[in-house]
Design a protein around this motif. Sequence first.
Motif, PDB file in Angstrom:
ATOM      1  N   THR A  66       0.859  -1.177   0.000  1.00 42.61           N
ATOM      2  CA  THR A  66       0.000   0.000   0.000  1.00 42.61           C
ATOM      3  C   THR A  66       0.896   1.228   0.000  1.00 42.61           C
ATOM      4  O   THR A  66       1.890   1.280   0.729  1.00 42.61           O
ATOM      5  N   PHE A  67       0.535   2.207  -0.808  1.00 47.98           N
ATOM      6  CA  PHE A  67       1.308   3.439  -0.917  1.00 47.98           C
ATOM      7  C   PHE A  67       0.499   4.607  -0.376  1.00 47.98           C
ATOM      8  O   PHE A  67      -0.731   4.626  -0.488  1.00 47.98           O
ATOM      9  N   ILE A  68       1.205   5.573   0.190  1.00 49.21           N
ATOM     10  CA  ILE A  68       0.583   6.817   0.644  1.00 49.21           C
ATOM     11  C   ILE A  68       1.288   7.953  -0.078  1.00 49.21           C
ATOM     12  O   ILE A  68       2.503   8.093   0.007  1.00 49.21           O
ATOM     13  N   ILE A  69       0.503   8.740  -0.805  1.00 44.18           N
ATOM     14  CA  ILE A  69       1.010   9.938  -1.461  1.00 44.18           C
ATOM     15  C   ILE A  69       0.073  11.079  -1.076  1.00 44.18           C
ATOM     16  O   ILE A  69      -1.123  11.019  -1.349  1.00 44.18           O
ATOM     17  N   ASN A  70       0.601  12.101  -0.433  1.00 45.95           N
ATOM     18  CA  ASN A  70      -0.203  13.255  -0.012  1.00 45.95           C
ATOM     19  C   ASN A  70      -1.460  12.843   0.757  1.00 45.95           C
ATOM     20  O   ASN A  70      -2.568  13.265   0.455  1.00 45.95           O
ATOM     21  N   LYS A 133       5.303   5.254   2.334  1.00 50.60           N
ATOM     22  CA  LYS A 133       4.950   6.645   2.071  1.00 50.60           C
ATOM     23  C   LYS A 133       5.928   7.201   1.036  1.00 50.60           C
ATOM     24  O   LYS A 133       7.141   7.104   1.211  1.00 50.60           O
ATOM     25  N   LEU A 134       5.365   7.736  -0.045  1.00 52.86           N
ATOM     26  CA  LEU A 134       6.188   8.267  -1.140  1.00 52.86           C
ATOM     27  C   LEU A 134       6.071   9.777  -1.212  1.00 52.86           C
ATOM     28  O   LEU A 134       5.001  10.335  -1.002  1.00 52.86           O
ATOM     29  N   ASN A 135       7.171  10.421  -1.536  1.00 52.57           N
ATOM     30  CA  ASN A 135       7.134  11.823  -1.938  1.00 52.57           C
ATOM     31  C   ASN A 135       8.207  12.014  -2.998  1.00 52.57           C
ATOM     32  O   ASN A 135       8.847  11.069  -3.427  1.00 52.57           O
ATOM     33  N   ARG A 136       8.400  13.214  -3.437  1.00 59.19           N
ATOM     34  CA  ARG A 136       9.331  13.466  -4.542  1.00 59.19           C
ATOM     35  C   ARG A 136      10.755  12.999  -4.265  1.00 59.19           C
ATOM     36  O   ARG A 136      11.427  12.466  -5.110  1.00 59.19           O
ATOM     37  N   LYS A 137      11.201  13.190  -3.054  1.00 58.70           N
ATOM     38  CA  LYS A 137      12.605  12.960  -2.753  1.00 58.70           C
ATOM     39  C   LYS A 137      12.911  11.573  -2.189  1.00 58.70           C
ATOM     40  O   LYS A 137      13.967  11.027  -2.423  1.00 58.70           O
ATOM     41  N   LYS A 138      11.996  11.005  -1.399  1.00 58.73           N
ATOM     42  CA  LYS A 138      12.310   9.746  -0.741  1.00 58.73           C
ATOM     43  C   LYS A 138      11.065   8.903  -0.534  1.00 58.73           C
ATOM     44  O   LYS A 138       9.947   9.358  -0.639  1.00 58.73           O
ATOM     45  N   LYS A 139      11.308   7.635  -0.192  1.00 62.79           N
ATOM     46  CA  LYS A 139      10.233   6.746   0.206  1.00 62.79           C
ATOM     47  C   LYS A 139      10.568   6.239   1.597  1.00 62.79           C
ATOM     48  O   LYS A 139      11.733   6.051   1.948  1.00 62.79           O
TER      49      LYS A 139
END
Length: 143
Positions: A66-70, A133-139
């Motif tokens: 499962t991924f979390i983005i924003n 949890k994903l964002n532009r710079k890291k996971k």
Amino acid sequence: MPIILAQTDTTVGFLSQNREKLYEIKSRPSTKPFIKVYKNFKSFLQDGNRVINSRKNLVRRSKKTTFIINNFSFRVAPFTLNSQILRDSSWFYSTSANRSSERFSREFCESKADIIIEDINGLVEKDSSALIKLNRKKKRKLR
């Protein structure tokens, strides 16, 4: 939309497109969101979602993750059960089939579900999905 009890790629779960009914069944605070499960990556994109290019392959090829983005949690997981109702929908809200913070109880689940989809293996409680949890710079792996 009915509440469906089915074996997901990870554990036994309630699936529905009606978030309010799931909140009611789980006795869960409405501030805690549900995971949105898509049957494929194309459905995820058609729903208006985006993933930065450097993370697309990770999301597309992941298994039981499962991924979390924003603050939006989702999973791309093909429905393995041969059911027309699962094939017809491109996504469902998903949650484990139990009362909040309790173990799987078949009696509880069957009393709350409108439709039960089960194969020869039955309904088996397994480990939950990994949570990243994903964002532009890291996971960052949360679970």
